[in-house]
Scaffold this motif. Structure first.
Motif, PDB file in Angstrom:
ATOM      1  N   THR A 262      -8.655  -7.839  -3.959  1.00  0.00           N
ATOM      2  CA  THR A 262      -7.425  -6.909  -3.687  1.00  0.00           C
ATOM      3  C   THR A 262      -7.118  -6.201  -4.198  1.00  0.00           C
ATOM      4  N   TYR A 263      -7.041  -5.523  -3.356  1.00  0.00           N
ATOM      5  CA  TYR A 263      -6.658  -3.811  -4.157  1.00  0.00           C
ATOM      6  C   TYR A 263      -5.801  -3.171  -3.414  1.00  0.00           C
ATOM      7  N   GLY A 264      -4.525  -3.443  -5.217  1.00  0.00           N
ATOM      8  CA  GLY A 264      -3.131  -3.578  -4.875  1.00  0.00           C
ATOM      9  C   GLY A 264      -3.606  -2.652  -6.271  1.00  0.00           C
ATOM     10  N   THR A 265      -1.910  -2.443  -7.095  1.00  0.00           N
ATOM     11  CA  THR A 265      -2.190  -1.975  -8.397  1.00  0.00           C
ATOM     12  C   THR A 265      -3.397  -2.177  -9.263  1.00  0.00           C
ATOM     13  N   GLY A 266      -4.127  -3.180  -9.396  1.00  0.00           N
ATOM     14  CA  GLY A 266      -5.091  -3.140 -10.574  1.00  0.00           C
ATOM     15  C   GLY A 266      -5.789  -4.486  -8.862  1.00  0.00           C
ATOM     16  N   GLY A 307      -6.327   0.070 -10.348  1.00  0.00           N
ATOM     17  CA  GLY A 307      -6.940  -0.114  -8.607  1.00  0.00           C
ATOM     18  C   GLY A 307      -6.403   1.211  -7.869  1.00  0.00           C
ATOM     19  N   GLY A 308      -5.381   0.695  -7.094  1.00  0.00           N
ATOM     20  CA  GLY A 308      -4.282   1.541  -6.629  1.00  0.00           C
ATOM     21  C   GLY A 308      -4.161   2.356  -7.280  1.00  0.00           C
ATOM     22  N   ALA A 309      -3.399   1.875  -8.565  1.00  0.00           N
ATOM     23  CA  ALA A 309      -2.544   2.950  -9.489  1.00  0.00           C
ATOM     24  C   ALA A 309      -3.374   4.639  -9.703  1.00  0.00           C
ATOM     25  N   ILE A 311      -4.596   6.488  -7.685  1.00  0.00           N
ATOM     26  CA  ILE A 311      -3.746   7.220  -6.896  1.00  0.00           C
ATOM     27  C   ILE A 311      -2.557   7.340  -6.929  1.00  0.00           C
ATOM     28  N   GLN A 312      -1.529   6.258  -7.171  1.00  0.00           N
ATOM     29  CA  GLN A 312      -0.407   6.572  -7.630  1.00  0.00           C
ATOM     30  C   GLN A 312      -0.676   7.807  -9.011  1.00  0.00           C
ATOM     31  N   TRP A 313      -1.155   7.846 -10.263  1.00  0.00           N
ATOM     32  CA  TRP A 313      -1.463   8.851 -10.779  1.00  0.00           C
ATOM     33  C   TRP A 313      -1.536  10.274 -10.279  1.00  0.00           C
ATOM     34  N   ASP A 323       1.637  10.964  -0.917  1.00  0.00           N
ATOM     35  CA  ASP A 323       1.188  10.453  -0.292  1.00  0.00           C
ATOM     36  C   ASP A 323      -0.504   9.455  -0.487  1.00  0.00           C
ATOM     37  N   ALA A 324      -0.508   8.525  -0.151  1.00  0.00           N
ATOM     38  CA  ALA A 324      -2.172   7.758  -0.984  1.00  0.00           C
ATOM     39  C   ALA A 324      -2.437   7.966   0.262  1.00  0.00           C
ATOM     40  N   SER A 325      -1.427   7.538   1.033  1.00  0.00           N
ATOM     41  CA  SER A 325      -2.782   8.038   2.917  1.00  0.00           C
ATOM     42  C   SER A 325      -3.535   8.995   2.660  1.00  0.00           C
ATOM     43  N   GLN A 326      -2.791   9.605   1.835  1.00  0.00           N
ATOM     44  CA  GLN A 326      -3.596  11.112   2.516  1.00  0.00           C
ATOM     45  C   GLN A 326      -5.054  11.683   1.591  1.00  0.00           C
ATOM     46  N   SER A 327      -5.696  10.353   0.646  1.00  0.00           N
ATOM     47  CA  SER A 327      -7.037  10.368  -0.228  1.00  0.00           C
ATOM     48  C   SER A 327      -7.848  10.474   0.282  1.00  0.00           C
ATOM     49  N   ALA A 328      -7.873   9.265   1.294  1.00  0.00           N
ATOM     50  CA  ALA A 328      -9.092   9.549   2.521  1.00  0.00           C
ATOM     51  C   ALA A 328      -9.697  10.312   3.287  1.00  0.00           C
ATOM     52  N   ALA A 378     -11.799   9.140  -8.034  1.00  0.00           N
ATOM     53  CA  ALA A 378     -10.822   8.230  -8.146  1.00  0.00           C
ATOM     54  C   ALA A 378     -11.189   7.259  -7.531  1.00  0.00           C
ATOM     55  N   LEU A 379     -10.942   7.599  -5.893  1.00  0.00           N
ATOM     56  CA  LEU A 379     -11.328   6.080  -4.879  1.00  0.00           C
ATOM     57  C   LEU A 379     -12.438   5.664  -5.230  1.00  0.00           C
ATOM     58  N   GLU A 380     -13.948   6.201  -5.808  1.00  0.00           N
ATOM     59  CA  GLU A 380     -15.061   6.201  -6.177  1.00  0.00           C
ATOM     60  C   GLU A 380     -14.915   5.014  -7.101  1.00  0.00           C
ATOM     61  N   GLY A 408      -4.617  -6.139   0.158  1.00  0.00           N
ATOM     62  CA  GLY A 408      -4.065  -4.705  -1.040  1.00  0.00           C
ATOM     63  C   GLY A 408      -3.880  -3.742  -0.422  1.00  0.00           C
ATOM     64  N   GLY A 409      -3.057  -2.912  -0.403  1.00  0.00           N
ATOM     65  CA  GLY A 409      -2.811  -1.894   0.083  1.00  0.00           C
ATOM     66  C   GLY A 409      -3.487  -0.548  -0.008  1.00  0.00           C
ATOM     67  N   ALA A 410      -4.369  -0.925  -0.780  1.00  0.00           N
ATOM     68  CA  ALA A 410      -5.529   0.403  -0.814  1.00  0.00           C
ATOM     69  C   ALA A 410      -6.945  -0.474   0.058  1.00  0.00           C
ATOM     70  N   SER A 411      -6.796  -1.619   0.614  1.00  0.00           N
ATOM     71  CA  SER A 411      -7.825  -1.981   1.576  1.00  0.00           C
ATOM     72  C   SER A 411      -8.062  -1.154   2.886  1.00  0.00           C
ATOM     73  N   ARG A 412      -6.136   0.000   3.085  1.00  0.00           N
ATOM     74  CA  ARG A 412      -6.014   0.452   4.142  1.00  0.00           C
ATOM     75  C   ARG A 412      -6.893   1.718   4.481  1.00  0.00           C
ATOM     76  N   ASN A 413      -7.701   2.065   2.531  1.00  0.00           N
ATOM     77  CA  ASN A 413      -7.905   3.182   2.864  1.00  0.00           C
ATOM     78  C   ASN A 413      -9.647   2.743   3.002  1.00  0.00           C
TER      79      ASN A 413
HETATM   80  P1  ADP Z   1       1.204  -4.308  -5.839  1.00  0.00           P
HETATM   81  O1  ADP Z   1       1.041  -5.754  -4.808  1.00  0.00           O
HETATM   82  O2  ADP Z   1       0.318  -4.599  -6.775  1.00  0.00           O
HETATM   83  O3  ADP Z   1       2.367  -3.232  -6.194  1.00  0.00           O
HETATM   84  P2  ADP Z   1      -0.055  -2.924  -2.807  1.00  0.00           P
HETATM   85  O4  ADP Z   1      -1.059  -3.359  -2.681  1.00  0.00           O
HETATM   86  O5  ADP Z   1       1.046  -2.992  -2.399  1.00  0.00           O
HETATM   87  O6  ADP Z   1       0.136  -3.399  -4.457  1.00  0.00           O
HETATM   88  O7  ADP Z   1      -1.085  -1.413  -3.141  1.00  0.00           O
HETATM   89  C1  ADP Z   1       0.017  -0.674  -3.342  1.00  0.00           C
HETATM   90  C2  ADP Z   1      -1.619   0.185  -4.604  1.00  0.00           C
HETATM   91  O8  ADP Z   1      -2.425   0.684  -3.351  1.00  0.00           O
HETATM   92  C3  ADP Z   1      -0.776   1.883  -4.637  1.00  0.00           C
HETATM   93  O9  ADP Z   1      -0.897   1.455  -5.907  1.00  0.00           O
HETATM   94  C4  ADP Z   1      -1.280   2.638  -4.220  1.00  0.00           C
HETATM   95  O10 ADP Z   1      -1.792   3.936  -4.401  1.00  0.00           O
HETATM   96  C5  ADP Z   1      -2.896   2.013  -3.271  1.00  0.00           C
HETATM   97  N1  ADP Z   1      -2.799   3.072  -2.182  1.00  0.00           N
HETATM   98  C6  ADP Z   1      -2.144   2.985  -0.855  1.00  0.00           C
HETATM   99  N2  ADP Z   1      -2.607   3.361   0.469  1.00  0.00           N
HETATM  100  C7  ADP Z   1      -3.786   3.847  -0.521  1.00  0.00           C
HETATM  101  C8  ADP Z   1      -4.906   4.767   0.500  1.00  0.00           C
HETATM  102  N3  ADP Z   1      -4.401   4.681   1.626  1.00  0.00           N
HETATM  103  N4  ADP Z   1      -5.567   4.577  -0.711  1.00  0.00           N
HETATM  104  C9  ADP Z   1      -6.405   4.763  -1.636  1.00  0.00           C
HETATM  105  N5  ADP Z   1      -4.874   3.911  -2.286  1.00  0.00           N
HETATM  106  C10 ADP Z   1      -4.578   3.653  -1.708  1.00  0.00           C
END
Ligand code: ADP
Length: 497
Positions: A262-266, A307-309, A311-313, A323-328, A378-380, A408-413
């Motif tokens: 699960t690619y979320g904050t961690g 993890g995804g955090a 990208i927030q940084w 926006d996080a989605s621009q990272s890809a 950062a993504l790597e 998780g959110g970052a798995s969309r990347n």
């Molecule tokens: P949580 O459940 O831990 O709050 P989410 O599953 O909602 O997390 O995912 C949010 C995290 O994923 C954030 O840290 C955000 O930076 C990152 N994120 C969201 N979309 C993307 C993306 N397209 N590419 C990279 N990271 C992303």
């Protein structure tokens, strides 16, 4: 009237959600409400347990009314919850004695250190599969009993109840009639023996916890009780599970070569290991997986803190992204990371390194280093850290990973998912429904009530949205990992004073 839907309650760290699933496993409704985070002291994190219940019950009723349903349309409720968060409440008034102590809370670091100094870490590890860390519920419960005036005396008299959030929601749903938990939540308390599936008398005595406060433990798929709240009356509560184990089930990961991340904050990685709780020799946790019977099943687990955090940084602190989605797209605008590595050890390193003193490092910068290189690195780094956990899992169990299922959110990347597949040299599978936590408890509740006949139905219902296959050679993947290892080495060197 046929009861054609399952209601899944997903009580998370920042919000309470309620989702509806139909017989084909399609998600047909979702409602969500955020609630307050309290930080009373440095390193302390608390939630108001009443607010958790208020938001959770509100979204449960709302998702029904918004979809023109009532309680008679629902075959069963499943509850998934943020794990380890600890609540203590009065059995007669139903009122909490204190705010809930959240899993992130570090106030019990001293208690853990004392236990370690007393040479007790191996005992806890052997019996519970966990490490002595403030993360888990046991020391939080001890703290509450020791610090809330009168709590211990009331506990001795059997007047108060302890629970993780699953138990708290169940208690409230059943109007204080039922005090139970499931084995996945119990396995995160440091009090539960994962070998024999019982609260452990010796560990309870070490932490000085009276048995009277404990809930009864059952498999995740089980008839826990009947909802008695307005709008939900009569619906059987047929599943409860900690969120990460629920997600493993929702990803239909049942075979030993499968894992989910699960690619979320961690990042939270879990892999089923079958019916034997073999201890980790590579700094991972052993934990109970979801079942619908009394036969225990185990999983190995490792978490990446940032993890995804990261990208927030880049977005919020460095302003490199809107926006996080621009990272890809930015990452793909350069052919590689230009020789740089980011190790985002902002608050130490998690599994399998467990280095609380580590801090972030950026290696290999030149005049040619651009924002795109930073974003790509950062993504790597998210993928490299996940790969470290997956390799530790391979080393522990001798069975190579066959495929990785992601959510998780970052798995969309897509870039990140492709890079993960390249690095691990295995397919990465992203499902159609990425709400896998809710889907997992919906599956469990559906199996328990006969809404679905057997797990093979679920394996068929689980559908891939996108599959990423490795596009580089094993040698190229090794070369990439060598660079990461050097960067990790530099990070550890920096944290050694
Ligand atoms: P949580 O459940 O831990 O709050 P989410 O599953 O909602 O997390 O995912 C949010 C995290 O994923 C954030 O840290 C955000 O930076 C990152 N994120 C969201 N979309 C993307 C993306 N397209 N590419 C990279 N990271 C992303």
């Amino acid at each position: 009237m046929p009861r054609d839907y399952i209601l899944a309650l997903d009580q998370g760290t920042t919000s309470s959600r309620a989702l509806l699933f139909d017989r084909e496993g399609h998600q047909i409704g979702i409602e969500q409400r955020e609630f307050s985070q309290h930080f009373p002291e440095d390193g302390w994190v608390e939630h108001d347990a009443n607010q958790i219940w208020a938001t959770q019950s509100a979204v449960a009723v709302e998702v029904l009314s918004r979809n023109q349903m009532d309680a008679e349309d629902i075959a069963a409720i499943g509850i998934a919850n943020q794990r380890e968060t600890t609540v203590l409440w009065h059995r007669t008034t139903g009122q909490p004695l204190h705010r809930a102590i959240v899993w992130q809370d570090r106030r019990t670091a001293g208690i853990c250190q004392n236990l370690r100094s007393a040479g007790l870490e191996a005992k806890f590890q052997e019996k519970t599969g966990l490490r002595l860390d403030p993360y888990f519920s046991g020391t939080k419960l001890k703290w509450l009993l020791d610090n809330v005036p009168g709590a211990r005396a009331q506990a001795e008299r059997g007047e108060i109840a302890f629970g993780t959030i699953d138990s708290w929601i169940l208690w409230n749903l059943t109007r204080g009639r039922i005090h139970k938990t499931d084995s996945t939540n119990a396995s995160r308390t440091l009090l539960y023996n994962i070998h024999d599936g019982q609260w452990d008398a010796e560990l309870l005595s070490i932490l000085n916890i009276p048995e009277t406060v404990l809930p009864e433990v059952h498999p995740s798929g089980h008839f826990f009780g009947e909802a008695a709240r307005a709008g939900l009356e009569g619906i059987p509560v047929a599943a409860m599970a900690g969120d990460q184990q629920a997600a493993l089930f929702g990803q239909a990961c049942f075979a030993p070569g499968q894992a989910k991340n699960t690619y979320g904050t961690g990042c939270f990685l879990l892999r089923p290991i079958g019916s034997k709780p073999s201890p980790s020799r590579h700094n991972l946790l052993t934990t109970l997986a979801c079942t619908t019977s009394d036969h225990l099943a185990y999983a190995t687990e490792g978490s990446v803190f940032i993890g995804g955090a990261v990208i927030q940084w880049l977005r919020d602190s460095l302003g490199l992204l809107k926006d996080a989605s621009q990272s890809a797209a930015l990452a793909q605008s350069v052919p590689d990371s230009g020789g740089i590595h980011i190790v985002p050890a902002f608050s130490g390193l998690g599994a399998p390194h467990w280095d609380p003193e580590a801090r972030g490092t950026l290696c290999g910068i030149t005049r040619g280093t651009s924002a795109a290189h930073l974003v790509r690195a950062a993504l790597e780094a998210i993928a490299f850290q996940s790969a470290d956990v997956l390799r530790a899992m391979d080393a522990d169990h001798g069975i190579p990973l066959a495929e990785l299922r992601v959510d998780g959110g970052a798995s969309r990347n897509d870039f990140l998912m492709q890079f993960q597949s390249n690095l691990m040299q295995v397919p990465v599978l992203r499902p159609e429904i990425t709400e896998t936590t809710a889907l997992g408890v919906a599956y469990l509740a559906g199996l328990t009530t006969g809404f679905w006949k057997d797990p093979s139905t679920l394996v068929q219902q689980w559908r891939v949205e996108k599959r990423f296959e490795p596009m580089i050679s094993a040698d190229q993947a090794d070369t990439l990992s060598d660079g990461w290892r050097r960067a990790l080495h530099a990070t550890k060197a920096w944290s050694e004073k």
